[in-house]
Design a protein around this motif. Sequence first.
Motif, mmCIF file in Angstrom:
data_model
loop_
_atom_site.group_PDB
_atom_site.id
_atom_site.type_symbol
_atom_site.label_atom_id
_atom_site.label_comp_id
_atom_site.label_asym_id
_atom_site.label_seq_id
_atom_site.Cartn_x
_atom_site.Cartn_y
_atom_site.Cartn_z
ATOM 1 N N GLY A 1 0.807 -1.217 0.000
ATOM 2 C CA GLY A 1 0.000 0.000 0.000
ATOM 3 C C GLY A 1 0.838 1.263 0.000
ATOM 4 O O GLY A 1 1.993 1.274 0.381
ATOM 5 N N LYS A 2 0.241 2.342 -0.465
ATOM 6 C CA LYS A 2 0.914 3.638 -0.455
ATOM 7 C C LYS A 2 0.615 4.329 0.866
ATOM 8 O O LYS A 2 -0.443 4.154 1.456
ATOM 9 C CB LYS A 2 0.412 4.516 -1.592
ATOM 10 C CG LYS A 2 0.868 4.088 -2.953
ATOM 11 C CD LYS A 2 0.387 5.088 -3.992
ATOM 12 C CE LYS A 2 0.865 4.714 -5.365
ATOM 13 N NZ LYS A 2 0.411 5.678 -6.372
ATOM 14 N N SER A 3 1.559 5.158 1.316
ATOM 15 C CA SER A 3 1.316 5.951 2.507
ATOM 16 C C SER A 3 0.284 7.026 2.162
ATOM 17 O O SER A 3 0.125 7.382 0.992
ATOM 18 C CB SER A 3 2.613 6.596 2.984
ATOM 19 O OG SER A 3 3.028 7.599 2.064
ATOM 20 N N PRO A 4 -0.398 7.571 3.161
ATOM 21 C CA PRO A 4 -1.390 8.619 2.874
ATOM 22 C C PRO A 4 -0.767 9.830 2.171
ATOM 23 O O PRO A 4 -1.366 10.393 1.263
ATOM 24 C CB PRO A 4 -1.931 8.990 4.249
ATOM 25 C CG PRO A 4 -1.703 7.783 5.089
ATOM 26 C CD PRO A 4 -0.437 7.157 4.554
ATOM 27 N N ALA A 5 0.444 10.211 2.568
ATOM 28 C CA ALA A 5 1.103 11.359 1.938
ATOM 29 C C ALA A 5 1.420 11.064 0.475
ATOM 30 O O ALA A 5 1.216 11.906 -0.399
ATOM 31 C CB ALA A 5 2.373 11.714 2.697
ATOM 32 N N GLU A 6 1.924 9.867 0.198
ATOM 33 C CA GLU A 6 2.251 9.494 -1.172
ATOM 34 C C GLU A 6 0.993 9.453 -2.035
ATOM 35 O O GLU A 6 0.994 9.901 -3.182
ATOM 36 C CB GLU A 6 2.955 8.141 -1.200
ATOM 37 C CG GLU A 6 3.451 7.732 -2.561
ATOM 38 C CD GLU A 6 4.176 6.405 -2.546
ATOM 39 O OE1 GLU A 6 4.648 6.012 -3.623
ATOM 40 O OE2 GLU A 6 4.260 5.754 -1.492
#
Length: 99
Positions: A50-55
């Motif tokens: 998964g991607k981080s929220p910022a990314e």
Amino acid sequence: MQISDISIQSGAAEWAKRASTGDAQAKKEGGKAETGKTAAVQVSISASSGKSPAEALVTSRANALPEVREEKVALAKERIESGYYNTPEFSRQLADRLV
């Protein structure tokens, strides 16, 4: 992070078992099995899926931008036609920004 594909070869299973349980002597042996063969341990590490929220936020905002920023293109064309980029004023500004 996920660790997968751990395999032990060359008859060193006993050494690997002892080393993984904290046997100090096995660790000193450095992977030498009793047969004198070296253990080959292979580990592959994969990134989290998964991607981080910022990314995710940066990606979504970047995707929302138009491919070509028409206002910037129009301004550059205007400046080229007017000779703005050939002036000493522009050269000084460019040099200041580069330093």
